[in-house]
Design an enzyme around this catalytic site. Sequence first.
Site, short mmCIF file in Angstrom:
data_model
loop_
_atom_site.label_atom_id
_atom_site.label_comp_id
_atom_site.label_asym_id
_atom_site.label_seq_id
_atom_site.Cartn_x
_atom_site.Cartn_y
_atom_site.Cartn_z
N LYS A 83 0.79 -1.23 0.00
CA LYS A 83 0.00 0.00 0.00
C LYS A 83 0.83 1.29 0.00
O LYS A 83 0.34 2.36 0.35
CB LYS A 83 -1.02 0.05 1.16
CG LYS A 83 -1.82 -1.19 1.36
CD LYS A 83 -2.31 -1.85 0.11
CE LYS A 83 -3.35 -1.07 -0.66
NZ LYS A 83 -3.62 -1.78 -1.96
N HIS A 121 7.37 -7.37 -2.06
CA HIS A 121 7.08 -6.76 -0.76
C HIS A 121 7.97 -7.37 0.33
O HIS A 121 7.75 -7.13 1.51
CB HIS A 121 5.63 -7.05 -0.35
CG HIS A 121 4.58 -6.35 -1.16
ND1 HIS A 121 4.64 -5.03 -1.51
CD2 HIS A 121 3.41 -6.81 -1.67
CE1 HIS A 121 3.55 -4.71 -2.19
NE2 HIS A 121 2.79 -5.77 -2.31
N ARG A 130 5.80 5.27 2.21
CA ARG A 130 4.67 6.20 2.36
C ARG A 130 4.40 6.40 3.83
O ARG A 130 4.66 5.50 4.65
CB ARG A 130 3.44 5.55 1.68
CG ARG A 130 2.17 6.36 1.69
CD ARG A 130 1.04 5.58 1.01
NE ARG A 130 -0.14 6.41 0.82
CZ ARG A 130 -1.30 5.98 0.35
NH1 ARG A 130 -1.45 4.71 0.00
NH2 ARG A 130 -2.32 6.81 0.22
N SER A 173 -4.96 2.63 4.05
CA SER A 173 -5.10 1.97 2.75
C SER A 173 -5.20 0.45 2.93
O SER A 173 -6.04 -0.22 2.33
CB SER A 173 -3.92 2.35 1.86
OG SER A 173 -4.05 1.82 0.58
P1 A3P Z 1 -5.24 4.50 -1.27
O1 A3P Z 1 -5.87 3.23 -0.77
O2 A3P Z 1 -4.86 5.42 -0.16
O3 A3P Z 1 -6.07 5.18 -2.31
P2 A3P Z 1 -0.08 -0.44 -3.62
O4 A3P Z 1 -0.01 -0.40 -5.10
O5 A3P Z 1 1.25 -0.46 -2.95
O6 A3P Z 1 -1.00 -1.51 -3.15
O7 A3P Z 1 -0.69 0.97 -3.14
C1 A3P Z 1 -2.03 1.29 -3.40
C2 A3P Z 1 -2.25 2.73 -2.98
O8 A3P Z 1 -1.59 3.59 -3.91
C3 A3P Z 1 -3.73 3.10 -3.00
O9 A3P Z 1 -3.88 4.10 -1.99
C4 A3P Z 1 -3.86 3.68 -4.40
O10 A3P Z 1 -4.98 4.51 -4.59
C5 A3P Z 1 -2.56 4.48 -4.48
N1 A3P Z 1 -2.16 4.82 -5.85
C6 A3P Z 1 -1.91 3.98 -6.87
N2 A3P Z 1 -1.59 4.66 -7.98
C7 A3P Z 1 -1.66 5.97 -7.67
C8 A3P Z 1 -1.44 7.19 -8.41
N3 A3P Z 1 -1.12 7.20 -9.70
N4 A3P Z 1 -1.60 8.35 -7.74
C9 A3P Z 1 -1.92 8.38 -6.43
N5 A3P Z 1 -2.13 7.26 -5.69
C10 A3P Z 1 -2.01 6.07 -6.30
#
Ligand code: A3P
Length: 299
Positions: free
Chosen positions: A57, A112, A134, A142
């Site tokens: 996340k 991961h 993050r 998230s």
């Molecule tokens: P949120 O749940 O806060 O919206 P991962 O890919 O590591 O699983 O992370 C997912 C998180 O990254 C989610 O956060 C998703 O919305 C956010 N995310 C993915 N692509 C993004 C982008 N281009 N801009 C902003 N946030 C992004």
Amino acid sequence: AYLSNIQTRSSYKMPSQYFQYKGINFSPPSYTPESLNFAENEFQVLDDDVYNVTYPKSGTSWMLEILSLIRNNGDPTWARTVPNWLRCPWYETVEGQEQMKDVEPPRAICSHLPHQLFAKSFFSSKAKIIYTLRNPKDVMVSLFYFSKILCLYQDSGTFEEYLEIFLKGEVPYGSWFDHVKGWMKMKGQSNFFYITYEELLKDLRGSVVRICKFLGRDLDDTAIDSVVENSTFKALKENTMSNYSLLPTSFMDQTKGSFYRKGVSGDWKNHFTVAQSEHFDRVYQEKMKDCDIKFFWEI
Ligand code: A3P
């Protein structure tokens, strides 16, 4: 093949019981002791590999997309025609290890894994790592929602309950604190680059330029613009090859919430009470006291 593989696995329909590998929680059936042992001890890293390493996340799919686009000089065709998990597989998973067989070098590979479980062959290679991190409060929020839609993960219960589970690291891939401290020990090494999700949000173009520089890729302005345009939140949410809508709901149920949920920084403020935030800060300070790097969210 990947879809039929996961569609026929009825165990995805049930919330997983985690198992531990070297003290860290993992979720079957996508992870097995054998897949993790293979990832750690047998997987062959190539010198031109690039690893997209994150705690869940923290922006994994975002960085994956950026790397897919950079690989093709900004041309979005590959990113629009091949599911992201086949472009840059998660090499520690059972499925990812199958998918890796079809990936042609130069490979971009997601992981991961915490530093101590990462492929041993990496440490004697010239391969590169991009570590995206993050604000852990936003990571927790998230993950709280993601655990309700990814069938591999145990349901997160209430926010109050999940806060303690997260702080104790009783989640897949273990403690955020240990993950970050483990990987950040590589800071300063020439094959290690780290960036925050918040930097990507604040200045995506500037971040892409820095990533290209680290990778030794010389993209012109038009190519950089295309990487940026095709990796925005909106672009990813709309791209069926990146939004996980091709996965069966028995694996990821996006009727209960979207993978591309909000895509902002600071959503934790809508979830934490003042007391919960102070409690989180206290645990953070204790756990991170032996880390000499200060992140903006500590200010
Ligand atoms: P949120 O749940 O806060 O919206 P991962 O890919 O590591 O699983 O992370 C997912 C998180 O990254 C989610 O956060 C998703 O919305 C956010 N995310 C993915 N692509 C993004 C982008 N281009 N801009 C902003 N946030 C992004």
